[in-house]
Write a protein that holds these residues in place. Structure first.
Motif, PDB file in Angstrom:
ATOM      1  N   ASP A 164      17.363 -19.675 -12.303  1.00  0.00           N
ATOM      2  CA  ASP A 164      16.132 -19.005 -11.879  1.00  0.00           C
ATOM      3  C   ASP A 164      15.152 -18.856 -13.038  1.00  0.00           C
ATOM      4  O   ASP A 164      13.936 -18.942 -12.848  1.00  0.00           O
ATOM      5  N   ARG A 165      15.648 -18.616 -14.214  1.00  0.00           N
ATOM      6  CA  ARG A 165      14.798 -18.478 -15.401  1.00  0.00           C
ATOM      7  C   ARG A 165      14.939 -19.674 -16.348  1.00  0.00           C
ATOM      8  O   ARG A 165      14.568 -19.593 -17.509  1.00  0.00           O
ATOM      9  N   GLY A 166      15.504 -20.745 -15.852  1.00  0.00           N
ATOM     10  CA  GLY A 166      15.646 -21.944 -16.658  1.00  0.00           C
ATOM     11  C   GLY A 166      16.836 -21.933 -17.590  1.00  0.00           C
ATOM     12  O   GLY A 166      16.922 -22.766 -18.507  1.00  0.00           O
ATOM     13  N   LEU A 266      23.435 -12.505  -3.097  1.00  0.00           N
ATOM     14  CA  LEU A 266      22.189 -12.670  -3.843  1.00  0.00           C
ATOM     15  C   LEU A 266      22.443 -12.455  -5.337  1.00  0.00           C
ATOM     16  O   LEU A 266      23.334 -11.684  -5.716  1.00  0.00           O
ATOM     17  N   PRO A 267      21.671 -13.113  -6.217  1.00  0.00           N
ATOM     18  CA  PRO A 267      21.849 -12.900  -7.658  1.00  0.00           C
ATOM     19  C   PRO A 267      21.599 -11.452  -8.045  1.00  0.00           C
ATOM     20  O   PRO A 267      20.627 -10.827  -7.580  1.00  0.00           O
ATOM     21  N   LEU A 268      22.469 -10.894  -8.873  1.00  0.00           N
ATOM     22  CA  LEU A 268      22.290  -9.534  -9.369  1.00  0.00           C
ATOM     23  C   LEU A 268      21.251  -9.519 -10.485  1.00  0.00           C
ATOM     24  O   LEU A 268      21.221 -10.419 -11.325  1.00  0.00           O
ATOM     25  N   GLY A 269      20.413  -8.493 -10.488  1.00  0.00           N
ATOM     26  CA  GLY A 269      19.474  -8.309 -11.579  1.00  0.00           C
ATOM     27  C   GLY A 269      20.048  -7.346 -12.601  1.00  0.00           C
ATOM     28  O   GLY A 269      20.732  -6.375 -12.247  1.00  0.00           O
ATOM     29  N   ASP A 273      16.272  -7.872 -17.829  1.00  0.00           N
ATOM     30  CA  ASP A 273      16.274  -9.297 -17.499  1.00  0.00           C
ATOM     31  C   ASP A 273      15.897  -9.509 -16.034  1.00  0.00           C
ATOM     32  O   ASP A 273      16.187 -10.547 -15.466  1.00  0.00           O
ATOM     33  N   CYS A 274      15.264  -8.495 -15.423  1.00  0.00           N
ATOM     34  CA  CYS A 274      14.930  -8.572 -14.004  1.00  0.00           C
ATOM     35  C   CYS A 274      13.635  -7.811 -13.751  1.00  0.00           C
ATOM     36  O   CYS A 274      13.527  -6.629 -14.114  1.00  0.00           O
TER      37      CYS A 274
END
Length: 330
Positions: A164-166, A266-269, A273-274
């Motif tokens: 998601d963030r590369g 779902l991806p955890l934040g 970093d979120c």
């Protein structure tokens, strides 16, 4: 695009010498469970794991954890052309998975108290492991950007690196020996570098910060929920966990859940970093009427914890499944 995995090999990386010597990806399976996986019996595997297995903490696994164990063997069997990265002390080793069936062998367990006297060791072929990038330069943990250290390690057996963030692209560029400047100029990387410069001691990762925050929230909730009478009687909530034990448990759950919400996937934040506070990791009691014990907690997204409230866990799962099915049919 092929995946990037961050891996450990066996408990405490005990199978790393085998992985390196044999050019394989290695994990192990408990003897009493392996037949269920070979038969493709996911439900039977989970039921048996809940009945007879324990986690590294010595407690019964949750249903999502047992399901994750089952998925690990599927992922190991099916990986082909994926990049695998494993930290060994100050060395970073990497390889690419190759076609071929899993090799299985019965071997003595390194923790017979947890896994029984023997375990099945599973090996998947890969290219020879290397601790040098594509340009021949050594890959050293101490030389990696502080921000990259947050996502190039895991407490889990292995997990997919989210892009998601590369981050997956960063890992590919790192092992290829390509320039990393485009990432290092991003706000998340510059902020981490500035934090490291200000604090010469240990710099905590987003996961560690999130675990500490969840532990504080849990302990605060327990302190304020001991059955006292205010305008109404507060439901009693207790725990036998210390702060350190709670943080260790949460970090382990994050790894076992592959940094994904136990209820939605779902991806955890994580803290720092979120950008979306509703996706931040939150500690949830599986049985909302129970206490904060190792076998009764899971990590979910904050908004899901709020939506679930005091509802039954299976009810929440059924409704989320119905929602997902309804969206798929549209």
């Amino acid at each position: 695009m092929k995946r990037v995995y961050i891996a450990n090999h066996g408990q405490g990386n005990s199978l790393w010498p085998m992985a390196k010597a044999n050019s394989t990806l290695v994990t192990f399976a408990k003897k009493g469970l392996h037949d269920y996986w070979k038969a493709g019996d996911r439900d039977g595997y989970i039921a048996k794991a809940l009945e007879s297995s324990v986690t590294i903490l010595g407690v019964r696994p949750t249903r999502p954890t047992a399901g994750r164990w089952y998925n690990l063997f599927d992922e190991l069997r099916d990986t082909e052309g994926d990049v695998w990265i494993s930290r060994q002390g100050d060395e970073i080793w990497w390889t690419v998975s190759e076609p071929g069936q899993l090799r299985e062998s019965l071997q003595p367990a390194d923790r017979p108290d947890l896994h029984g006297p023997e375990v099945w060791v599973l090996e998947k072929p890969c290219r020879p492991w290397s601790d040098r990038d594509g340009q021949g330069r050594p890959l050293r943990w101490s030389a990696v950007h502080r921000k990259a250290q947050d996502f190039l390690s895991t407490e889990a057996t292995f997990q997919t690196l989210n892009n998601d963030r590369g981050y997956a692209d960063y890992a590919r560029a790192l092992v290829a020996g390509d320039p990393l400047d485009v990432w290092h100029a991003q706000p998340l990387f510059t902020a981490k570098a500035a934090e490291a410069k200000r604090n010469l001691g240990r710099i905590f990762s987003p996961k560690e910060k999130s675990a500490a925050e969840m532990a504080s929230t849990m302990l605060g909730t327990v302190a304020q929920a001991n059955g006292q009478i205010v305008e109404r009687r507060v439901k009693e909530k207790t725990t036998t966990l210390s702060r350190e034990e709670c943080e260790a448990l949460i970090l382990r759950l994050m790894g076992e859940q592959e940094d994904r919400c136990a209820l939605t996937g779902l991806p955890l934040g994580y803290v720092g970093d979120c950008d979306d506070k509703q996706m931040l990791a939150s500690l949830d009691r599986i049985d909302s009427g129970g206490h904060y014990t190792p076998d009764n907690v899971q990590v979910v997204c904050r908004f899901i914890n709020r939506w679930k409230g005091a509802d039954d866990d299976q009810l929440a799962r059924r409704l989320i499944g119905a929602l997902r099915s309804g969206i798929t049919r549209q």
